[in-house]
Design a protein around this motif. Structure first.
Motif, mmCIF file in Angstrom:
data_model
loop_
_atom_site.group_PDB
_atom_site.id
_atom_site.type_symbol
_atom_site.label_atom_id
_atom_site.label_comp_id
_atom_site.label_asym_id
_atom_site.label_seq_id
_atom_site.Cartn_x
_atom_site.Cartn_y
_atom_site.Cartn_z
ATOM 1 N N GLY A 278 0.724 -1.060 -0.033
ATOM 2 C CA GLY A 278 0.119 0.091 0.115
ATOM 3 C C GLY A 278 0.814 1.251 -0.020
ATOM 4 N N SER A 279 0.356 2.299 -0.542
ATOM 5 C CA SER A 279 1.020 3.624 -0.477
ATOM 6 C C SER A 279 1.208 4.239 0.786
ATOM 7 C CB SER A 279 0.249 4.462 -1.563
ATOM 8 O OG SER A 279 -1.138 4.752 -1.138
ATOM 9 N N ASN A 280 0.361 3.743 1.776
ATOM 10 C CA ASN A 280 0.300 4.348 3.028
ATOM 11 C C ASN A 280 0.882 3.471 4.035
ATOM 12 O OD1 ASN A 280 -0.960 6.449 2.153
ATOM 13 N ND2 ASN A 280 -3.031 5.612 2.883
ATOM 14 N N GLY A 281 1.852 2.472 3.448
ATOM 15 C CA GLY A 281 2.671 1.448 4.253
ATOM 16 C C GLY A 281 2.047 0.309 4.604
ATOM 17 N N HIS A 282 0.871 -0.163 4.218
ATOM 18 C CA HIS A 282 0.498 -1.499 4.576
ATOM 19 C C HIS A 282 0.814 -2.640 3.641
ATOM 20 C CE1 HIS A 282 -2.853 1.165 6.353
ATOM 21 N NE2 HIS A 282 -2.693 0.633 7.260
ATOM 22 N N VAL A 283 1.258 -3.613 4.243
ATOM 23 C CA VAL A 283 1.783 -4.642 3.443
ATOM 24 C C VAL A 283 0.690 -5.866 3.864
ATOM 25 C CG1 VAL A 283 3.397 -6.361 2.958
ATOM 26 C CG2 VAL A 283 4.083 -3.751 3.523
ATOM 27 N N VAL A 284 0.163 -6.431 2.871
ATOM 28 C CA VAL A 284 -0.722 -7.746 2.810
ATOM 29 C C VAL A 284 -0.220 -8.752 2.203
ATOM 30 C CG1 VAL A 284 -3.326 -8.445 2.566
ATOM 31 C CG2 VAL A 284 -2.967 -6.032 3.218
ATOM 32 N N SER A 285 -0.189 -9.777 3.017
ATOM 33 C CA SER A 285 0.789 -10.894 2.571
ATOM 34 C C SER A 285 -0.072 -12.236 2.602
ATOM 35 C CB SER A 285 1.927 -11.276 3.583
ATOM 36 O OG SER A 285 2.718 -12.375 3.062
ATOM 37 N N ILE A 286 -0.103 -12.837 1.256
ATOM 38 C CA ILE A 286 -0.699 -14.082 1.176
ATOM 39 C C ILE A 286 -0.237 -15.362 0.801
ATOM 40 C CG2 ILE A 286 -3.086 -15.221 -0.106
ATOM 41 C CD1 ILE A 286 -3.660 -12.218 -0.970
ATOM 42 N N PRO A 287 -0.005 -16.267 1.617
ATOM 43 C CA PRO A 287 0.924 -17.482 1.461
ATOM 44 C C PRO A 287 0.100 -18.509 0.295
ATOM 45 C CG PRO A 287 -0.029 -17.790 3.446
ATOM 46 C CD PRO A 287 -0.416 -16.490 3.140
ATOM 47 N N LEU A 288 0.893 -19.092 -0.590
ATOM 48 C CA LEU A 288 0.410 -19.837 -1.734
ATOM 49 C C LEU A 288 1.013 -21.194 -1.647
ATOM 50 C CD1 LEU A 288 -1.432 -20.080 -4.279
ATOM 51 C CD2 LEU A 288 0.535 -19.108 -5.517
ATOM 52 N N SER A 289 0.321 -22.198 -1.542
ATOM 53 C CA SER A 289 1.011 -23.606 -1.150
ATOM 54 C C SER A 289 0.018 -24.503 -2.424
ATOM 55 C CB SER A 289 0.506 -24.142 0.044
ATOM 56 O OG SER A 289 0.966 -23.429 0.997
ATOM 57 N N VAL A 290 0.891 -24.981 -3.461
ATOM 58 C CA VAL A 290 0.606 -25.921 -4.350
ATOM 59 C C VAL A 290 1.051 -27.341 -4.445
ATOM 60 C CG1 VAL A 290 0.315 -26.048 -6.931
ATOM 61 C CG2 VAL A 290 -0.020 -23.836 -5.745
ATOM 62 N N ILE A 291 0.443 -28.364 -4.504
ATOM 63 C CA ILE A 291 0.740 -29.595 -4.909
ATOM 64 C C ILE A 291 0.214 -29.926 -6.297
ATOM 65 C CG2 ILE A 291 0.895 -32.143 -4.093
ATOM 66 C CD1 ILE A 291 0.158 -31.045 -1.220
#
Length: 565
Positions: free
Chosen positions: A536-549
């Motif tokens: 985000g431009s205001n400093g927010h960071v949103v992290s989404i883990p991705l797991s694949v088999i």
């Protein structure tokens, strides 16, 4: 974690006989009737329910009713790690927490007369730092009335009447730590009482080689003492002791105890440890295959939190730990210690955002979790009971979920992923043959159109059988001010990824949809991992883990092999 919270406590399990799922369900129902906001449950099912899908065990369904009432549910992942698929509960409406270390440690050491220093445990004072004390093994300090010097129980120092005070007085008494201590048949406290009655200067416990993979909590000791937890170090210690004994050549009796040592003590904490790291006992994902459901595609655990060597208030009358009887504080380890950390932080989030749903609270905790240890390296996961620090590798989402909880960031998540009770209900209705069970638990009938399971709006993406291509959508809601986000990602091995839009301007309170297209590019049956980040431009960071088999058909793997992709 939340100092001004009000705590309601419900007793459903007993040390003497355990308890039943019905007792836990009754406690959950009572808590919901009492209007609690958060449930912290350090209890997991001890096996998968026979004949029905994983999600339909009675405890999980009672917790779904709690979520319907607006309650955020935190559950300990269980201490059945480090094997994959060792978590028993996978319900998406439950927030599952694994255990990690923190950087506070209580290091005790013994310095031997041959200048070797051996580390150990024990919340004990040290001996006089300028003095070396003579070491005397319990089996070499027997009084004339003690008949069998080979009795293994004598070496555990449980009865002072077995020993000659004249031999022990002013010296360090050596006692063995056997499996009987693990079972509670012998105790550190009783051995310390023996040493006190004999006027010993302190106690040294060496580890019996049959005690393997047992983690010792730092035990409180009111006199100088140490437990050497490593069988190898214990062997080294005993070699020094035995080699220093002087015996009469004819009678073979000991005429001089030549080994000396000093105990440094372990009361003061130090903060040099690399942390956090996922503890070996913390249960792991992914979801085991369920014959009632192809794949749940749910990430567990949700995250990890401090769970190892945790100080907490303790009833002096508490009987659950012999070593902490009579104490007002205790130090314990397990996922049961990690779950309350997250419950308390959830209370702070609920206080700041009173209208947050249960899933919104979970999203705030997950998307802001840390991926790095305090030195800036990847969070590690221990992978063996024995010598766990020598058997570790970077933690995956199936070890740590979204990462290690970040209390400050969770209170300002920027964007959240929201799920309603109706979404969870549709998810259950999508399980083949589940309609009758769903109605039995909820009193609601599944709609005919709900035969295909919904793609739950979770703050993670888990695909257990990717065959070709898959499109996943996630909705994000802005709970901060107007902000512009840049979207970036790292693809799992053997997978190409495309996320749209790559930029989004989202107003406060607005919801927008992210579309994630996942393509298999090569045949790889091992799990691989990636991540999607919104910056985000205001400093927010949103992290989404991705797991694949991957599960690639013959046609696709053939075309990959011919280079057509």
């Amino acid at each position: 974690m939340a100092p001004r919270s009000h705590i309601a406590i419900y007793k459903a399990l007993y040390k003497s006989f355990g308890g039943f799922a019905a007792d836990v369900v009754a406690a959950i129902d009572q808590a919901a009737q009492d209007g609690v906001d958060i449930i912290s449950l350090s209890v997991t099912p001890n096996r998968r329910p026979p004949g029905i899908a994983t999600f339909f065990n009675p405890i999980d369904m009672a917790l779904l009713s709690a979520v319907k009432a607006g309650i955020f549910v935190v559950q300990a992942a269980g201490n059945t790690g480090p094997s994959p698929k060792s978590i028993f509960s996978f319900s998406p409406w439950i927030y599952t927490v694994g255990a990690a270390t923190h950087d506070r440690a209580y290091s005790n050491c013994i310095v031997l007369g041959n200048n070797i220093t051996i580390s150990g445990v024990g919340l004990a004072p040290g001996t006089n730092k300028d003095t070396m004390y003579t070491l005397v093994a319990a089996v070499h300090a027997l009084n004339n009335g003690t008949s069998d010097a080979n009795d293994m129980y004598i070496s555990e120092c449980q009865d002072s009447s077995n020993f000659d005070q004249n031999i022990v007085k002013g010296n360090l008494l050596i006692c063995s730590y056997s499996v009987r201590f693990v079972l509670g048949l012998s105790t550190i406290k009783q051995a310390l009482e023996t040493a006190k009655n004999l006027s010993a200067a302190g106690v040294v416990f060496y580890m019996d080689p049959f005690v393997i993979g047992f983690q010792l909590n730092p035990v409180p000791m009111r006199m100088p003492g140490i437990i050497i937890p490593s069988p190898d170090d214990s062997k080294l210690f005993l070699q020094y002791y035995n080699s220093s004994l002087e015996r009469d050549e004819q009678t073979k009796k000991i005429v001089n105890f030549g080994a000396v040592a000093s105990i440094l003590g372990g009361i003061k904490a130090n903060y040099g440890n690399s942390a956090p790291k996922v503890m070996y006992y913390s249960a792991r994902g992914p979801d085991p295959e369920d014959s009632f459901l192809d794949d749940a595609n749910i990430l567990k655990p949700n995250l990890v939190a401090p769970g190892n060597f945790i100080w907490a208030a303790w009833s002096s009358g508490g009987m659950d730990s012999i070593e902490f009887q009579g104490e007002n504080f205790a130090m314990m380890s397990g996922t049961s210690m990690a779950a309350p950390h997250v419950a308390g932080l959830a209370a702070l989030i609920k206080q700041k955002y009173p209208n947050f749903s249960s899933s919104a609270i979970g999203s705030a905790l997950s998307t802001t979790a840390s991926l790095y240890d305090k030195n800036g390296g990847p969070i590690m996961a221990q992978r063996a009971y024995t010598n766990p620090d020598s058997n570790q590798s970077p933690a995956t989402p199936f070890d740590m979920g979204s990462g290690f909880v970040n209390a400050t960031a969770a209170l300002d998540p920027g964007l959240i992923f929201d799920c309603s009770y109706d979404d969870y209900f549709s998810f259950l209705c999508g399980i083949n043959g589940s309609s009758a069970v769903v109605f039995n638990y909820t009193g609601q009938s599944c709609a005919p159109s709900s035969s295909d399971r919904v793609d739950l709006n979770l703050p993670s993406i888990t695909i257990a059988k990717l065959n070709g291509s898959r499109t996943v959508q996630r909705s994000v809601t802005n709970v901060a001010g107007n902000e512009t986000y840049r979207v970036g990602w790292s693809s799992p091995y053997g997978v190409s990824l495309m996320v749209t839009p790559t930029h989004l301007s989202i107003s406060s309170g607005e919801t927008q949809v992210l579309t994630v297209v996942i393509n298999a590019t090569m045949n790889n049956t091992a799990a691989s991992y990636g991540r999607i980040g919104l910056f985000g431009s205001n400093g927010h960071v949103v992290s989404i883990p991705l797991s694949v088999i991957l599960k690639i058909s013959n046609d696709i793997s053939t075309s990959i092999g011919t280079g057509s992709h």
